[in-house]
Design a protein around this motif. Structure first.
Motif, PDB file in Angstrom:
ATOM      1  N   ALA A   1       0.758  -1.344   0.136  1.00  0.00           N
ATOM      2  CA  ALA A   1       0.111   0.421   0.180  1.00  0.00           C
ATOM      3  C   ALA A   1       0.320   1.163  -0.062  1.00  0.00           C
ATOM      4  O   ALA A   1       2.179   1.388   0.379  1.00  0.00           O
ATOM      5  CB  ALA A   1      -1.003   0.226   1.474  1.00  0.00           C
TER       6      ALA A   1
ATOM      7  N   ASP B   1       2.138   4.785   2.181  1.00  0.00           N
ATOM      8  CA  ASP B   1       1.718   5.431   3.144  1.00  0.00           C
ATOM      9  C   ASP B   1       1.136   6.671   2.960  1.00  0.00           C
ATOM     10  O   ASP B   1       1.612   7.721   4.102  1.00  0.00           O
ATOM     11  CB  ASP B   1       2.612   4.630   4.407  1.00  0.00           C
TER      12      ASP B   1
ATOM     13  N   LEU C   1      14.375   3.728  -5.570  1.00  0.00           N
ATOM     14  CA  LEU C   1      14.145   2.316  -5.305  1.00  0.00           C
ATOM     15  C   LEU C   1      14.207   1.321  -5.614  1.00  0.00           C
ATOM     16  O   LEU C   1      12.224   0.610  -5.819  1.00  0.00           O
ATOM     17  CB  LEU C   1      13.382   2.560  -3.367  1.00  0.00           C
TER      18      LEU C   1
ATOM     19  N   THR D   1      12.756  -4.369   9.122  1.00  0.00           N
ATOM     20  CA  THR D   1      11.897  -3.919   9.653  1.00  0.00           C
ATOM     21  C   THR D   1      11.693  -2.740   9.275  1.00  0.00           C
ATOM     22  O   THR D   1      10.733  -1.855  10.261  1.00  0.00           O
ATOM     23  CB  THR D   1      12.153  -4.186  11.073  1.00  0.00           C
TER      24      THR D   1
ATOM     25  N   SER E   1       9.988  -0.336   5.351  1.00  0.00           N
ATOM     26  CA  SER E   1       8.466   0.619   5.714  1.00  0.00           C
ATOM     27  C   SER E   1       7.936  -0.918   5.648  1.00  0.00           C
ATOM     28  O   SER E   1       6.610  -1.190   5.290  1.00  0.00           O
ATOM     29  CB  SER E   1       8.437   1.831   5.142  1.00  0.00           C
ATOM     30  N   THR E   2       8.341  -1.306   4.387  1.00  0.00           N
ATOM     31  CA  THR E   2       8.361  -2.946   3.505  1.00  0.00           C
ATOM     32  C   THR E   2       8.013  -3.828   4.168  1.00  0.00           C
ATOM     33  O   THR E   2       6.786  -4.732   4.005  1.00  0.00           O
ATOM     34  CB  THR E   2       9.117  -3.490   2.194  1.00  0.00           C
TER      35      THR E   2
ATOM     36  N   ARG F   1      17.203  -5.627  12.827  1.00  0.00           N
ATOM     37  CA  ARG F   1      18.465  -5.377  12.912  1.00  0.00           C
ATOM     38  C   ARG F   1      18.183  -3.863  14.416  1.00  0.00           C
ATOM     39  O   ARG F   1      18.838  -3.907  15.057  1.00  0.00           O
ATOM     40  CB  ARG F   1      19.405  -5.115  11.950  1.00  0.00           C
ATOM     41  N   THR F   2      17.426  -2.669  12.969  1.00  0.00           N
ATOM     42  CA  THR F   2      17.499  -1.765  13.976  1.00  0.00           C
ATOM     43  C   THR F   2      15.598  -1.482  14.254  1.00  0.00           C
ATOM     44  O   THR F   2      15.062  -1.906  13.043  1.00  0.00           O
ATOM     45  CB  THR F   2      18.191  -0.910  13.090  1.00  0.00           C
TER      46      THR F   2
ATOM     47  N   LYS G   1      15.773   7.120  10.754  1.00  0.00           N
ATOM     48  CA  LYS G   1      15.369   6.911   9.408  1.00  0.00           C
ATOM     49  C   LYS G   1      13.855   6.899   8.855  1.00  0.00           C
ATOM     50  O   LYS G   1      13.248   7.914   9.758  1.00  0.00           O
ATOM     51  CB  LYS G   1      14.803   5.005  10.228  1.00  0.00           C
ATOM     52  N   ARG G   2      13.402   6.745   7.546  1.00  0.00           N
ATOM     53  CA  ARG G   2      11.708   7.102   7.589  1.00  0.00           C
ATOM     54  C   ARG G   2      11.091   6.309   8.340  1.00  0.00           C
ATOM     55  O   ARG G   2      10.986   5.400   9.007  1.00  0.00           O
ATOM     56  CB  ARG G   2      11.509   6.719   6.226  1.00  0.00           C
TER      57      ARG G   2
ATOM     58  N   ALA H   1      13.606  -8.555   3.351  1.00  0.00           N
ATOM     59  CA  ALA H   1      13.160  -6.929   2.922  1.00  0.00           C
ATOM     60  C   ALA H   1      13.655  -5.429   3.216  1.00  0.00           C
ATOM     61  O   ALA H   1      13.132  -5.048   4.512  1.00  0.00           O
ATOM     62  CB  ALA H   1      11.905  -6.529   3.488  1.00  0.00           C
TER      63      ALA H   1
ATOM     64  N   GLY I   1      15.155  -3.799   1.478  1.00  0.00           N
ATOM     65  CA  GLY I   1      15.498  -2.004   0.982  1.00  0.00           C
ATOM     66  C   GLY I   1      16.374  -2.428  -0.153  1.00  0.00           C
ATOM     67  O   GLY I   1      16.277  -3.894  -0.944  1.00  0.00           O
TER      68      GLY I   1
ATOM     69  N   TRP J   1      19.159   4.481   4.278  1.00  0.00           N
ATOM     70  CA  TRP J   1      18.686   4.541   2.557  1.00  0.00           C
ATOM     71  C   TRP J   1      18.766   5.832   1.937  1.00  0.00           C
ATOM     72  O   TRP J   1      19.702   6.303   1.707  1.00  0.00           O
ATOM     73  CB  TRP J   1      18.133   3.836   2.295  1.00  0.00           C
TER      74      TRP J   1
END
Ligand code: NAP
Length: 492
Positions: free
Chosen positions: A61, A63, A144, A184, A186-187, A207-208, A294-295, A342, A344, A457
């Protein structure tokens, strides 16, 4: 100068656009409106839509609120959700491409392999061995889209099914399966809530942790959609309202505006506290960096998914991968049937890996070896008449990339107009102007939250974020003005 203007008056450029995603479709429509019709779009995929064509993962979706996730000139009364689902967005771009007859200029399944500037022309070679000659090239490849695969020992030895989030296999059966997901961002935050509905077991390797905003979704029912169809002003109002809201909140928070940052700090921390009662789990999910570094993730579902009995959050580092699954640093093997990466994207690739060669054999890889820098997110010195729709240092992050493309597109068209009028033969920013522009950006960086103690990123290898560190409005104003002295054929 006057005779030169007459001689070249209203030249019709041959334009090649690379990519038929959101910004490629936009470029075709706006070039034609400006009376430029000699256009070829080279698209490596089999259909339009770019990232919305490639990504097919469950939960996909946008966001960014749908009413503002449209071209300004093409509102969409058909949105079914406030946060539109992937297939809705894909349909939107397909509809727009069809309505404006964009497809007639698109060559599908044809990737640009070489693009070389010679004698004031661009010479392109495609994956089909075809050669094209153009006056202008617009690189509308997005940011991306090149998956970043993690460098983990033994990854290739995994005997189950393994794929990157943007390469989701068709008809994947999750029932009864043990699914691992690395990442972990957005995706992942969109995928995990879907995985836990079907899979027997879901193991999330974090990881973060990320900060999460609980932005509530809403279904737009038929009655509402009919109302919007009948009254187009409603779409315009919603577009304007959401755009202003995002401009005054998210875009200001990431550039360090005190009160908006404080507000987001409060919201994300309350969200975590309310959603996760177990202090141990909460501590695992609590980032140690500033909100927005981070975003920020928008999700009302991720924490709930983590709390499901069939979901496990693993925060021990990954040591290696074996045939059966992932072995973490505590020596435990997490047996898996499916592994989702996932992890990135390579955000500094831009139009690469295509071979881009500018004036006098200048190789883009050499030019960008030290640092990926351009002028106004758009122009690279030494590469005349070549434009990036989405270069570094645009105001990316929690705002509509469509609105950004429209601003860049207007800028490119203004420049092309000068070429058409014979006022410029080669549209090229000077090295000096590019250096000054990047120094100005660097000056503002310290205030942004992107440099506040995280890895993301947005950051290049020196730790400098490829974002715009000032307000959205300032960027729009900057991109609205042609500073002719910044060009090799600028004002005398
Ligand atoms: P991402 O934000 O870069 O997240 C990648 C995740 O993978 C991070 O959690 C990262 O951990 C982890 N990772 C990478 N390599 C790893 C390794 N070797 N071992 C363990 N973990 C590893 O990527 P993304 O989630 O695909 O999102 C990218 C961007 O796409 C977003 O920021 C957003 O702009 C865009 N996006 C937009 C939407 C939308 O709705 N508009 C939806 C999805 C994505 P670290 O944090 O520790 O590096």
């Amino acid at each position: 100068m006057a005779s030169q203007v007459n001689k070249h008056a209203r030249k019709d450029p041959r334009v090649v656009i690379i990519g038929a995603g959101m910004s490629g479709i936009l470029a075709v429509i706006k070039l034609r409106e400006a009376g430029i019709n000699n256009i070829t779009v080279l698209e490596k995929g089999a259909s339009v839509g770019g990232t919305w064509r490639d990504n097919r993962y469950p939960g996909l979706a946008c966001d960014i609120p749908a009413p503002m996730y449209t071209y300004e000139f093409e509102p969409n009364p058909e949105w079914e959700h406030r946060f539109a689902r992937g297939p809705e967005i894909r349909r939107y771009f397909e509809r727009v491409a069809e309505k404006y007859d964009v497809l007639k200029d698109v060559r599908f399944n044809e990737e640009v392999e070489q693009c070389v500037y010679r004698d004031k022309e661009w010479h392109l070679v495609t994956s089909k061995g075809e050669v094209l000659v153009a006056d202008m090239v617009i690189s509308a490849t997005g940011v991306l889209h090149h998956p970043s695969y993690p460098d983990i020992e033994g990854l290739e030895s995994f005997s189950g099914q393994q794929f990157h989030s943007s390469r989701w296999p068709e008809k994947l059966d999750l029932k009864g399966k043990r699914v691992g997901i690395i990442g972990t961002g957005s995706t992942s935050a969109q995928i995990v809530p879907e995985l836990v509905k079907e899979a027997a077991e879901v193991v999330v390797f974090q990881r973060t942790p990320h900060w999460i905003i609980p932005a509530p979704d809403r279904k737009y029912n038929t009655k509402l959609r009919n109302k919007v169809r009948k009254n187009p002003r409603l779409s315009k109002f919603a577009y304007w309202g959401y755009t202003r809201f995002m401009e005054l909140t998210f875009t200001r928070a990431v550039i360090g505006k005190k009160y908006t940052r404080m507000m987001f700090n409060l919201i994300v921390k309350l969200n975590l506290k309310r959603s996760i009662k177990d202090p141990q789990l909460r501590s695992k999910l609590t980032p140690d960096y500033a909100v927005g570094c981070k975003r920020i993730i928008f999700s009302t579902k991720f924490y709930d998914a983590i709390l499901r009995s069939n979901c496990q959050l693993v925060t021990e580092g990954i040591d290696h991968v074996e045939s059966e699954g992932i072995v973490t640093e505590d020596g435990k093997c997490h047996d898996l049937d499916i592994l989702v990466l996932a992890t990135g994207f390579k955000s500094f690739n831009f139009m690469r890996p295509m071979q881009l060669t500018g004036r006098n054999g200048l190789d883009i890889n050499e030019v960008w070896e030290e640092k990926v820098q351009v002028y106004r997110s758009t122009l690279i010195p030494g590469f005349p008449n070549f434009f990036l729709m989405f270069g570094p240092n645009a105001p990316i992050g929690n705002f509509s990339v469509i609105a950004m493309s429209e601003v860049v597109n207007r800028y490119i068209l203004k420049l092309i107009e000068r070429w058409r009028n014979g006022e410029m033969q080669e549209i090229e920013a000077t090295v000096k102007a590019t250096q000054e522009y990047n120094a100005y950006i660097k000056q503002g960086m310290g205030n942004t939250v992107c440099v506040k103690g995280c890895n993301s990123w947005y950051l290049d290898k020196d730790g400098d974020p490829a974002v715009w560190p000032y307000t959205w409005r300032h960027w729009v104003d900057t991109m609205s003005a042609l500073k002719l002295a910044d060009f090799t054929e600028g004002a005398p």
